[in-house]
Design an enzyme around this catalytic site. Structure first.
Site, short mmCIF file in Angstrom:
data_model
loop_
_atom_site.label_atom_id
_atom_site.label_comp_id
_atom_site.label_asym_id
_atom_site.label_seq_id
_atom_site.Cartn_x
_atom_site.Cartn_y
_atom_site.Cartn_z
N ASP A 1 7.76 43.87 49.15
CA ASP A 1 8.53 45.10 49.29
C ASP A 1 9.44 45.02 50.51
OD1 ASP A 1 6.71 45.66 47.31
OD2 ASP A 1 5.39 46.77 48.62
N THR A 2 10.52 44.28 50.40
CA THR A 2 11.38 43.98 51.54
C THR A 2 12.78 43.74 51.01
OG1 THR A 2 9.46 42.94 52.59
CG2 THR A 2 11.59 42.44 53.57
N THR A 3 13.79 43.64 51.89
CA THR A 3 15.13 43.30 51.43
C THR A 3 15.85 42.47 52.48
OG1 THR A 3 17.03 44.20 50.24
CG2 THR A 3 16.39 45.34 52.28
#
Length: 534
Positions: A357-359
């Site tokens: 859950d990252t960008t």
């Protein structure tokens, strides 16, 4: 440089950054504009109440540094507060499960956010603009809405793995969150639907007017603190007031004559360099890309990195991370000899879970300034304060509830992270800018991108799109384009192998390769992003 380039996991973020680049902004301006837009259009992957790391090479100012803005344990926490609730650990090492899920869903999951202050400090040190100049696209998307993209919808509807909170719970468990993300019947929004968040738009407009400090010490901080007190959260006004990024020196290594700059602990750069050092002892190109021998060698390097990460990596303010030993060529030679002898590394785990859950944003401008920025919520907490619109991080789930370990809970301690925003140099010139979201898949993913570019001479799009594997436990996971015959040979060699149903998986790689002053870039095809030259 003939042109600059911006790469990110969301088209809206790329376009916002490209407009800044076309208007004369530098790479840090562009990265911040893109990141702020990401907080509006991908609000479970990142947010202004999240954390991350920005790696910047600024040749005009003669600076090369990391700006680490990792989430920290609130002061109200104690080392043993969750020890009796512990029921398991994720298979990939990403986090720990409690019997009541209080460390991953709800107010107890929230660690001290730092993202907004990290971006602000980056602008003050390297940019030409202020946050108020760059936040308008984020405000517009929050106010007017944006389309739900395929990767967002897939994440929202992901079938939970063992002990992991269903992703829909992050969106529907609490009333303030449910009003933003769910329809009247309680189901979450679908691909192509427009999602509006007017409360977030108003909060971002407050930041534009009052500055980032308002989030930590001003009116927004007061609203946050009141909500935290009302719901028994660990986070307090005092935690917000002292929240600040740290300026660091990149961690350096070499790989086949290239100079590798990545981030220091508690980030994942040390593990990336360790794995590259191990692989440097093997002729990977001669093995053949994604051959059984290649995958087995890669997997062993990944498993060794996972074991060392779990045992030694954490906040260097709280423990002595043996960076010198972990990144030494001599240590890598010893480990490579083990692999040649056929020894298989065992990675201890308690149970299974996956998370990513990252960008990511990668930028290069015409002056040669390079930025790799990774930021995240960790996992979303599911908490939205009434009237503020943004979601808080769920970073407490990654701390080890068992006292006395590298990742154990301690007030003020930074969260260990696999983030590894990396810049590779050919001589003195930037050659490859890369980074990825993906939890503990990040460093194995970046490792493969680097090997693809250096050992196999791939372009950015080839390197980013090539089939990947991951081994952060005893099992070798493979994506669905790895040949079945290769899988069968790995099983014959004694490896447990699992096949992912995804074509593109194990981190969301992004990168820009620079050759003869020309950038070629790529966004992971498994996400929703793009690369754009300006």
């Amino acid at each position: 440089m003939e042109r600059g380039m911006v790469v990110a996991a969301q088209p809206e973020a790329v376009e916002a950054g490209a407009e800044v680049l076309a208007g004369g902004g530098n790479a840090v301006d562009v990265a911040v504009a893109a990141a702020l837009t990401q907080t509006a259009v991908d609000p479970q992957m990142c947010g202004i109440a999240g954390f991350g790391c920005l790696h910047v090479y600024d040749p005009e100012r003669g600076r090369h540094e990391t700006i680490d803005f990792y989430a920290r344990v609130p002061q109200a926490a104690t080392p043993d507060m969750w020890a009796a609730k512990l029921v398991g650990q994720s298979d990939d090492g990403f986090g720990f499960f409690l019997s009541d899920r209080s460390n991953e869903l709800g107010y107890g999951a929230i660690a001290t956010p730092v993202t907004l202050r990290g971006l602000d400090v980056a602008l003050k040190r390297h940019g030409t603009k202020e946050i108020g100049d760059l936040i308008e696209p984020a405000i517009r998307y929050a106010r007017d809405g944006f389309m739900v993209r395929p990767h967002m919808a897939a994440y929202w509807g992901q079938v939970p793995t063992e002990s992991h909170a269903p992703h829909q719970d992050f969106l529907t468990a609490l009333p303030a969150t449910r009003r933003i993300y769910a329809r009247p019947d309680g189901s979450v929004r679908r691909v192509g639907e427009t999602l509006k968040n007017p409360d977030m738009a108003r909060t971002l407009a407050r930041v534009a007017t009052a500055g980032a400090d308002d989030f930590f010490e001003g009116g927004i901080a007061a609203d946050i603190a009141a909500d935290m007190r009302a719901h028994g959260a660990l986070l307090s006004a005092g935690d917000l007031a002292v929240s600040a990024p740290e300026i660091g020196t990149p961690l350096w290594g070499t790989y086949r004559g290239y100079r590798i700059a990545s981030n220091p602990p508690p980030g994942g750069g040390v593990m990336l360099l360790e794995m590259l050092n191990i692989l440097e002892n093997f002729d990977l190109a001669a093995m053949g890309h994604n051959s059984p021998a290649y995958i087995a060698t890669l997997a062993e390097a990944m498993k060794i990195g996972a074991v060392d990460r779990d045992a030694t990596l954490g906040d260097p303010k709280f423990l002595d991370v043996p960076v010198g030993r972990l990144t030494s060529k001599a240590y890598a030679a010893e480990l490579a000899a083990r692999i040649r002898r056929g020894e298989k590394t065992h990675v201890p785990r308690m149970t299974t879970r996956e998370a990513a859950d990252t960008t990511q944003v990668c930028v290069v401008d015409r002056s040669g300034m390079c930025v790799s920025l990774t930021h995240t919520l960790g996992t979303p907490s599911g908490v939205v304060t009434e009237g503020l619109g943004f979601m808080y991080n769920g970073a407490m789930g990654a701390f080890d509830p068992r006292p006395g370990r590298a990742g154990s809970i301690a007030p003020g301690k930074a969260r260990m992270s696999s983030m590894a925003p990396t810049i590779i140099f050919k001589g003195d010139d930037p050659f490859f800018i890369t980074g990825a979201p993906g939890g503990t898949y990040i460093t194995p993913g970046i490792l493969q991108a680097i090997v693809n570019v250096i050992d196999f001479g791939m372009t950015a799009i080839e390197a980013i799109s090539a089939p990947r594997i991951c081994a952060t436990s005893d099992t070798i996971w493979i994506t669905n384009r790895i040949l079945r015959s290769t899988e069968a040979e790995l099983v014959r060699l004694g490896y447990p192998v699992k096949r992912s149903p995804f074509t593109y998986y194990f981190a969301g790689l992004h990168g820009i390769r620079i050759t003869n002053g020309k950038p070629d870039g790529a966004a992971d095809p498994g996400r929703d992003g793009m690369a754009l030259a300006v």
